[in-house]
Motif scaffolding. Sequence first.
Motif, PDB file in Angstrom:
ATOM      1  N   SER A 193       5.158 -71.799 -21.657  1.00  0.00           N
ATOM      2  CA  SER A 193       5.641 -70.579 -22.307  1.00  0.00           C
ATOM      3  C   SER A 193       6.370 -70.832 -23.625  1.00  0.00           C
ATOM      4  CB  SER A 193       6.593 -69.848 -21.345  1.00  0.00           C
ATOM      5  OG  SER A 193       7.486 -69.034 -22.061  1.00  0.00           O
ATOM      6  N   LYS A 194       5.918 -70.139 -24.662  1.00  0.00           N
ATOM      7  CA  LYS A 194       6.549 -70.314 -25.981  1.00  0.00           C
ATOM      8  C   LYS A 194       8.015 -69.895 -25.932  1.00  0.00           C
ATOM      9  CE  LYS A 194       2.404 -70.018 -28.837  1.00  0.00           C
ATOM     10  NZ  LYS A 194       1.387 -69.744 -27.765  1.00  0.00           N
ATOM     11  N   ARG A 195       8.295 -68.897 -25.083  1.00  0.00           N
ATOM     12  CA  ARG A 195       9.668 -68.390 -25.011  1.00  0.00           C
ATOM     13  C   ARG A 195      10.608 -69.445 -24.438  1.00  0.00           C
ATOM     14  NH1 ARG A 195       9.327 -63.083 -26.219  1.00  0.00           N
ATOM     15  NH2 ARG A 195      11.329 -62.011 -26.112  1.00  0.00           N
ATOM     16  N   THR A 196      10.139 -70.159 -23.434  1.00  0.00           N
ATOM     17  CA  THR A 196      10.960 -71.210 -22.836  1.00  0.00           C
ATOM     18  C   THR A 196      11.104 -72.367 -23.827  1.00  0.00           C
ATOM     19  OG1 THR A 196      10.125 -70.615 -20.655  1.00  0.00           O
ATOM     20  CG2 THR A 196      11.185 -72.758 -20.864  1.00  0.00           C
ATOM     21  N   ILE A 197      10.022 -72.696 -24.491  1.00  0.00           N
ATOM     22  CA  ILE A 197      10.035 -73.792 -25.464  1.00  0.00           C
ATOM     23  C   ILE A 197      11.064 -73.506 -26.557  1.00  0.00           C
ATOM     24  CG2 ILE A 197       8.667 -74.968 -27.229  1.00  0.00           C
ATOM     25  CD1 ILE A 197       6.191 -74.388 -25.415  1.00  0.00           C
ATOM     26  N   SER A 198      11.245 -72.231 -26.879  1.00  0.00           N
ATOM     27  CA  SER A 198      12.139 -71.875 -27.988  1.00  0.00           C
ATOM     28  C   SER A 198      13.599 -72.225 -27.731  1.00  0.00           C
ATOM     29  CB  SER A 198      12.020 -70.379 -28.310  1.00  0.00           C
ATOM     30  OG  SER A 198      12.560 -69.614 -27.250  1.00  0.00           O
ATOM     31  N   ILE A 199      13.986 -72.477 -26.464  1.00  0.00           N
ATOM     32  CA  ILE A 199      15.391 -72.824 -26.236  1.00  0.00           C
ATOM     33  C   ILE A 199      15.585 -74.328 -26.071  1.00  0.00           C
ATOM     34  CG2 ILE A 199      15.946 -70.620 -25.130  1.00  0.00           C
ATOM     35  CD1 ILE A 199      16.127 -72.586 -22.493  1.00  0.00           C
ATOM     36  N   ALA A 200      14.512 -75.101 -26.253  1.00  0.00           N
ATOM     37  CA  ALA A 200      14.622 -76.544 -26.041  1.00  0.00           C
ATOM     38  C   ALA A 200      15.312 -77.242 -27.211  1.00  0.00           C
ATOM     39  CB  ALA A 200      13.234 -77.146 -25.838  1.00  0.00           C
ATOM     40  N   ASP A 201      16.053 -78.301 -26.891  1.00  0.00           N
ATOM     41  CA  ASP A 201      16.664 -79.110 -27.945  1.00  0.00           C
ATOM     42  C   ASP A 201      15.687 -80.175 -28.422  1.00  0.00           C
ATOM     43  OD1 ASP A 201      19.328 -78.715 -25.799  1.00  0.00           O
ATOM     44  OD2 ASP A 201      19.349 -77.915 -27.839  1.00  0.00           O
ATOM     45  N   ALA A 202      14.804 -80.602 -27.529  1.00  0.00           N
ATOM     46  CA  ALA A 202      13.777 -81.587 -27.901  1.00  0.00           C
ATOM     47  C   ALA A 202      12.501 -81.208 -27.177  1.00  0.00           C
ATOM     48  CB  ALA A 202      14.215 -82.992 -27.490  1.00  0.00           C
ATOM     49  N   ILE A 203      11.374 -81.464 -27.806  1.00  0.00           N
ATOM     50  CA  ILE A 203      10.079 -81.118 -27.203  1.00  0.00           C
ATOM     51  C   ILE A 203       9.159 -82.323 -27.230  1.00  0.00           C
ATOM     52  CG2 ILE A 203       8.034 -79.651 -27.394  1.00  0.00           C
ATOM     53  CD1 ILE A 203       9.715 -77.617 -28.840  1.00  0.00           C
ATOM     54  N   TYR A 204       8.531 -82.597 -26.091  1.00  0.00           N
ATOM     55  CA  TYR A 204       7.509 -83.635 -26.061  1.00  0.00           C
ATOM     56  C   TYR A 204       6.175 -82.999 -25.704  1.00  0.00           C
ATOM     57  CZ  TYR A 204      11.089 -87.191 -26.294  1.00  0.00           C
ATOM     58  OH  TYR A 204      12.126 -87.982 -26.701  1.00  0.00           O
ATOM     59  N   GLY A 205       5.145 -83.350 -26.467  1.00  0.00           N
ATOM     60  CA  GLY A 205       3.808 -82.866 -26.153  1.00  0.00           C
ATOM     61  C   GLY A 205       3.056 -83.976 -25.463  1.00  0.00           C
ATOM     62  N   VAL A 206       2.414 -83.652 -24.338  1.00  0.00           N
ATOM     63  CA  VAL A 206       1.585 -84.646 -23.667  1.00  0.00           C
ATOM     64  C   VAL A 206       0.140 -84.289 -23.972  1.00  0.00           C
ATOM     65  CG1 VAL A 206       1.059 -85.778 -21.473  1.00  0.00           C
ATOM     66  CG2 VAL A 206       3.311 -84.757 -21.829  1.00  0.00           C
TER      67      VAL A 206
ATOM     68  N   GLU B 293       7.855 -61.947 -20.123  1.00  0.00           N
ATOM     69  CA  GLU B 293       8.732 -62.467 -21.183  1.00  0.00           C
ATOM     70  C   GLU B 293      10.201 -62.081 -21.004  1.00  0.00           C
ATOM     71  OE1 GLU B 293       5.797 -63.709 -24.535  1.00  0.00           O
ATOM     72  OE2 GLU B 293       6.905 -61.878 -25.067  1.00  0.00           O
ATOM     73  N   SER B 294      10.462 -60.857 -20.561  1.00  0.00           N
ATOM     74  CA  SER B 294      11.871 -60.470 -20.479  1.00  0.00           C
ATOM     75  C   SER B 294      12.559 -61.214 -19.319  1.00  0.00           C
ATOM     76  CB  SER B 294      12.019 -58.952 -20.391  1.00  0.00           C
ATOM     77  OG  SER B 294      12.047 -58.519 -19.066  1.00  0.00           O
ATOM     78  N   ASN B 295      11.816 -61.499 -18.247  1.00  0.00           N
ATOM     79  CA  ASN B 295      12.403 -62.278 -17.159  1.00  0.00           C
ATOM     80  C   ASN B 295      12.586 -63.736 -17.551  1.00  0.00           C
ATOM     81  OD1 ASN B 295      12.950 -60.335 -15.216  1.00  0.00           O
ATOM     82  ND2 ASN B 295      10.867 -60.390 -14.392  1.00  0.00           N
ATOM     83  N   ILE B 296      11.701 -64.239 -18.413  1.00  0.00           N
ATOM     84  CA  ILE B 296      11.879 -65.606 -18.899  1.00  0.00           C
ATOM     85  C   ILE B 296      13.171 -65.695 -19.707  1.00  0.00           C
ATOM     86  CG2 ILE B 296      10.981 -67.340 -20.518  1.00  0.00           C
ATOM     87  CD1 ILE B 296       8.205 -66.802 -19.474  1.00  0.00           C
ATOM     88  N   ASP B 297      13.453 -64.661 -20.500  1.00  0.00           N
ATOM     89  CA  ASP B 297      14.705 -64.655 -21.274  1.00  0.00           C
ATOM     90  C   ASP B 297      15.915 -64.672 -20.346  1.00  0.00           C
ATOM     91  OD1 ASP B 297      13.495 -62.483 -23.950  1.00  0.00           O
ATOM     92  OD2 ASP B 297      13.342 -64.651 -23.634  1.00  0.00           O
ATOM     93  N   ARG B 298      15.854 -63.949 -19.247  1.00  0.00           N
ATOM     94  CA  ARG B 298      16.975 -63.943 -18.289  1.00  0.00           C
ATOM     95  C   ARG B 298      17.139 -65.317 -17.642  1.00  0.00           C
ATOM     96  NH1 ARG B 298      16.303 -57.806 -16.485  1.00  0.00           N
ATOM     97  NH2 ARG B 298      18.291 -57.237 -17.411  1.00  0.00           N
ATOM     98  N   PHE B 299      16.010 -65.902 -17.317  1.00  0.00           N
ATOM     99  CA  PHE B 299      16.010 -67.233 -16.708  1.00  0.00           C
ATOM    100  C   PHE B 299      16.615 -68.255 -17.667  1.00  0.00           C
ATOM    101  CE2 PHE B 299      14.751 -71.108 -14.861  1.00  0.00           C
ATOM    102  CZ  PHE B 299      13.815 -71.778 -15.628  1.00  0.00           C
ATOM    103  N   THR B 300      16.153 -68.256 -18.923  1.00  0.00           N
ATOM    104  CA  THR B 300      16.670 -69.243 -19.875  1.00  0.00           C
ATOM    105  C   THR B 300      18.135 -68.961 -20.215  1.00  0.00           C
ATOM    106  OG1 THR B 300      15.785 -67.964 -21.747  1.00  0.00           O
ATOM    107  CG2 THR B 300      14.419 -69.755 -20.896  1.00  0.00           C
ATOM    108  N   GLY B 301      18.518 -67.679 -20.202  1.00  0.00           N
ATOM    109  CA  GLY B 301      19.918 -67.327 -20.446  1.00  0.00           C
ATOM    110  C   GLY B 301      20.822 -67.958 -19.402  1.00  0.00           C
ATOM    111  N   MET B 302      20.424 -67.891 -18.141  1.00  0.00           N
ATOM    112  CA  MET B 302      21.232 -68.483 -17.067  1.00  0.00           C
ATOM    113  C   MET B 302      21.199 -70.005 -17.167  1.00  0.00           C
ATOM    114  SD  MET B 302      21.115 -67.823 -12.976  1.00  0.00           S
ATOM    115  CE  MET B 302      22.131 -66.363 -13.188  1.00  0.00           C
TER     116      MET B 302
END
Lengths: 173, 173, 165, 165
Positions: C122-135, C97-106
């Motif tokens: 990953s829920k953490r990555t999803i949290s920075i999305a402006d729009a989400i599509y579920g397949v 999770e902490s590396n995902i935060d660094r990745f999304t930060g960049m």
Amino acid sequence: MYLKNIQILGFKSFADKTNVEFLPGITAIVGPNGCGKSNVCDSIRWVLGEQSAKALRSDEMAGVIFNGSDKRKPTAMAEVHLTFADCKDVLHTGHLAGVDANFDEVTVTRRVFRDGSSEYFINKSACRLKDVQSLFMDTGIGRSSYSIMEQGKIARILSASAQERRLIFEEAA
Amino acid sequence: MYLKNIQILGFKSFADKTNVEFLPGITAIVGPNGCGKSNVCDSIRWVLGEQSAKALRSDEMAGVIFNGSDKRKPTAMAEVHLTFADCKDVLHTGHLAGVDANFDEVTVTRRVFRDGSSEYFINKSACRLKDVQSLFMDTGIGRSSYSIMEQGKIARILSASAQERRLIFEEAA
Amino acid sequence: SRQMFADTFNTIRTNFQQTFIELFGGGVADLNLIEGEDPLEAGVEIMARPPGKKPQTITLLSGGEQTLTAVALLFAIYMVKPSPFCVLDELDAPLDESNIDRFTGMLKRFLKHSQFVIITHSKRTISIADAIYGVTMEERGVSKVVSVKFTGLSKGASKKPDKKS
Amino acid sequence: SRQMFADTFNTIRTNFQQTFIELFGGGVADLNLIEGEDPLEAGVEIMARPPGKKPQTITLLSGGEQTLTAVALLFAIYMVKPSPFCVLDELDAPLDESNIDRFTGMLKRFLKHSQFVIITHSKRTISIADAIYGVTMEERGVSKVVSVKFTGLSKGASKKPDKKS
Ligand SMILES: Nc1ncnc2c1ncn2[C@@H]1O[C@H](COP(=O)(O)OP(=O)(O)OP(=O)(O)O)[C@@H](O)[C@H]1O
Ligand SMILES: Nc1ncnc2c1ncn2[C@@H]1O[C@H](COP(=O)(O)OP(=O)(O)OP(=O)(O)O)[C@@H](O)[C@H]1O
Ligand SMILES: [Mg+2]
Ligand SMILES: [Mg+2]
């Protein structure tokens, strides 16, 4: 220029016409294993002119046509439309036969049939694969730009030999 | 027979003596990226006689010796002790030099030094690599049994060619 | 063209030294052309040392550290010639999770130049999305897209099925 | 020995047909020796069809489906000659939560014959563990193990640092 929407019909698991609108910023695609997320990624690479069936995880190009399910019959073709907006100074369409001016919105279309033959269109005018490829030539989009990273590809960058990595750099240059 | 504990000293990132007790059932090992979880897996494969440095992600066998950090100097050797319990009818140690009977608890020890040379012990009696390998011969443990699946290995089973997969089956047979 | 490769290589190299430090919170990384080979053919070597650790072959890095190093290289390449859009398929799978935060930060800093489509579990990555599509595959074997839209960065998601046109 | 391979192959094949159905909740899978080759040299082909889908090359399966198929094959091999212990390093990384539950459900049945050591980032997998060890690098570059023990399946975890002996 930005990606506006994609329409998928008959491509891999997308048996029914599917429309996805993209906004500027970050769009996340989520869902369980095997539901079709990577297939969306494949459809983008495919409509932009991907020629290697293997790169699309198939053994032949016709393998990307919806080939049926328990309840559905296979379709005869696959079709994807990718629309870009704000293209006026970025994509140059003026040189294509039958296209007079540079458009603000550009839609690239590709169809493939069971015999493996593909058709290409730019804003509904039929064109050749090379027209689609040259359309995106200086934009950084296209198969060698690494702007599309398919599942598992990033591991290959590191495990690649020093020589293979050289090729990656040459492509990015 | 079951795995009772492992003691790691100077192996990869385990600079300090580390003891892990295993219970029957399921033991989970968790922690952030790069903290040493897969190194525990490597230490188990190594003490059981893994001879390929590459299989341990290193370019040479001495690469598995703790090679220092910002605050610590490298160590001169790596040492791992792996202890099994309830071994009486499963592991046969009676044939080893200086070992009179079959033991209920068996500890396998391996050390490696900077020059790359390894030493092996079974219950503190020095022995050869082939003694360690034959000790586990009919138990299903050991490098070709697939009982130790390192990170990323499972993807290789599927992407392997049909011929490579044949070898997998032959090893399992 | 030999000059062009050298220029691009040097730019990517400088970028990579930077992106690595940002994603790892320190440490050192570099790219090198392998010595003694014709520069037109020389392979590219990657050196990566996470903070606090001693330099070693990158094969000894963990799965997550290798992925993060490759992500640093990818962003280093993106800095040379940003593409209008990027599609990233499960880049974050091996990251904690902490590396995902660094990745999304960049990633957010690249939004000035590029639009991103990110496939993730990953829920953490999803949290920075402006729009989400579920397949989904409600009907087995047939994919269907459902949009779960966020307006701006508000978390007021309203799930409405995408109208099939 | 040719007979021995054939017997083992047939046993693994039968097991695989079973484990696949259990992990996928249906569908069909098979192993085949490639036709027309000397049986002593014939390669092994994998056929896998998730429930509701049409059979295709396994390369078209998703990342998670491929992993689950390989897990089915792994358990099929384990059934032939169970090892006293198995170490599984991040097998569950590409799996979504419901597939992780199927994986752990099958794993628990093998507990009669084998002890398991599982390295994972997934909370779902961690929830079936009898004992948990956390590995940390409080001091950078130096690994340290902390035990977080569960007694039986109770969730009453008490975090106590492992005594360095
Ligand atoms: N031509 C086709 N016709 C029908 N279905 C297809 C076709 N090609 C691929 N599929 C199906 O698409 C599914 C794979 O989809 P995809 O790779 O997009 O999954 P995913 O959502 O990315 O999953 P994961 O999270 O596991 O990576 C497979 O089950 C496959 O059977
Ligand atoms: N000989 C050595 N001396 C010191 N450190 C080492 C040595 N060999 C490997 N390491 C370090 O061990 C770390 C990798 O540990 P490991 O692969 O166990 O991580 P992990 O916990 O499995 O992480 P992930 O979740 O990313 O897979 C690397 O940072 C590497 O630098
Ligand atoms: Mg996928
Ligand atoms: Mg690991």
